[in-house]
Design a protein around this motif. Structure first.
Motif, short mmCIF file in Angstrom:
data_model
loop_
_atom_site.label_atom_id
_atom_site.label_comp_id
_atom_site.label_asym_id
_atom_site.label_seq_id
_atom_site.Cartn_x
_atom_site.Cartn_y
_atom_site.Cartn_z
N GLY A 1 -65.49 -18.86 59.25
CA GLY A 1 -66.38 -19.99 59.56
C GLY A 1 -67.71 -19.85 58.84
N HIS A 2 -68.27 -18.66 58.85
CA HIS A 2 -69.52 -18.41 58.11
C HIS A 2 -69.31 -18.63 56.61
N ALA A 3 -68.19 -18.08 56.10
CA ALA A 3 -67.92 -18.17 54.65
C ALA A 3 -67.84 -19.63 54.23
N ASP A 4 -67.24 -20.45 55.08
CA ASP A 4 -67.11 -21.88 54.78
C ASP A 4 -68.48 -22.57 54.73
N ILE A 5 -69.35 -22.21 55.66
CA ILE A 5 -70.70 -22.80 55.67
C ILE A 5 -71.46 -22.37 54.40
N ILE A 6 -71.30 -21.10 54.01
CA ILE A 6 -71.97 -20.60 52.80
C ILE A 6 -71.50 -21.41 51.59
N GLU A 7 -70.19 -21.59 51.46
CA GLU A 7 -69.65 -22.34 50.32
C GLU A 7 -70.19 -23.77 50.30
N ARG A 8 -70.17 -24.41 51.46
CA ARG A 8 -70.60 -25.82 51.51
C ARG A 8 -72.10 -25.94 51.27
N ALA A 9 -72.88 -25.01 51.82
CA ALA A 9 -74.33 -25.06 51.62
C ALA A 9 -74.66 -24.85 50.13
N SER A 10 -73.86 -24.00 49.47
CA SER A 10 -74.14 -23.70 48.05
C SER A 10 -74.00 -24.96 47.19
N LYS A 11 -73.24 -25.93 47.70
CA LYS A 11 -73.06 -27.19 46.94
C LYS A 11 -74.15 -28.21 47.26
N LEU A 12 -74.85 -27.99 48.35
CA LEU A 12 -75.86 -28.97 48.78
C LEU A 12 -77.27 -28.61 48.33
N ILE B 1 -68.77 -11.81 49.99
CA ILE B 1 -68.32 -13.18 50.28
C ILE B 1 -69.05 -14.19 49.37
N SER B 2 -70.32 -13.90 49.09
CA SER B 2 -71.16 -14.87 48.35
C SER B 2 -71.05 -14.73 46.84
N LYS B 3 -70.32 -13.72 46.40
CA LYS B 3 -70.22 -13.45 44.94
C LYS B 3 -69.83 -14.66 44.10
N PRO B 4 -68.87 -15.48 44.54
CA PRO B 4 -68.48 -16.62 43.70
C PRO B 4 -69.58 -17.66 43.51
N TYR B 5 -70.60 -17.64 44.34
CA TYR B 5 -71.62 -18.69 44.28
C TYR B 5 -72.91 -18.13 43.69
N LYS B 6 -73.20 -18.55 42.46
CA LYS B 6 -74.32 -17.96 41.72
C LYS B 6 -75.67 -18.29 42.34
#
Ligand code: ADP
Length: 164
Positions: free
Chosen positions: A17-28, A58-63
């Motif tokens: 759930g946290h990982a999903d929020i991180i991914e979505r926030a990284s796009k916003l 977890i955050s590695k893919p998002y620069k």
């Protein structure tokens, strides 16, 4: 101007759930700072360093995502970092009262910083760190609940807790 957001939490342990929020926030947002709160009154299962390590993986893919810990008032930390937004995730109704209260207090303390809520995904709506901790401490399989990098760290933390 770069739009910076802080995603604060206890992350004990980080879940899907946290990982999903991180991914979505990284796009916003232009930059997202995932911030592990150090002054929680709860007794954590994972050390702050373990949580930082897991979240960094977890955050590695998002620069545009960085991971840090913080102490003290969240709004002061956010202001320090030049963040205008605090990202929080919302699950089923139970989160709302608590999050609403915290958001109101944070706005009173610092009107320049606003709270932004991202609704959980259907499949994570009942997933919480406390459920993961309970299952893991009873030697249950949590591999569908947490990202892979969390599994090893969680195993270590459980072994330590059961020993001592
Ligand atoms: P805190 O102690 O600050 O509530 P948590 O680590 O439990 O810290 O949660 C951090 C944030 O992540 C909170 O906004 C929480 O609502 C959100 N969150 C936790 N689990 C999920 C999930 N399954 N889906 C979406 N958001 C979640």
């Amino acid at each position: 101007m770069r739009v910076v957001a802080v995603y604060p939490g206890t992350f004990d342990p980080p879940t899907n759930g946290h990982a999903d929020i991180i991914e979505r926030a990284s796009k916003l947002f232009d930059n997202v700072i995932v911030a592990v709160g150090k002054n929680s009154h709860k007794t954590p299962l994972l050390t702050v360093d373990e949580r930082l390590e897991a979240l960094t993986e977890i955050s590695k893919p998002y620069k545009n995502v960085t991971v840090e810990s913080f102490e003290g008032l969240l709004v002061d930390y956010a202001k320090d970092k030049g963040a205008k937004s605090i990202v929080r995730g919302l699950r089923a109704v139970a989160d709302f009262d608590y999050e609403f209260q915290i958001a109101m207090v944070n706005r009173k303390l610092e009107p320049e910083v606003d709270s932004v809520f991202l609704m959980t995904r259907w499949e994570y709506s009942f997933l919480s760190s406390s459920v993961v901790r309970e299952v893991a401490l009873l030697d249950g399989d949590v591999s569908t609940m947490v990202p892979d990098p969390v599994l090893t760290i969680l195993k270590q933390a459980v072994a330590r807790r059961l020993k001592g």
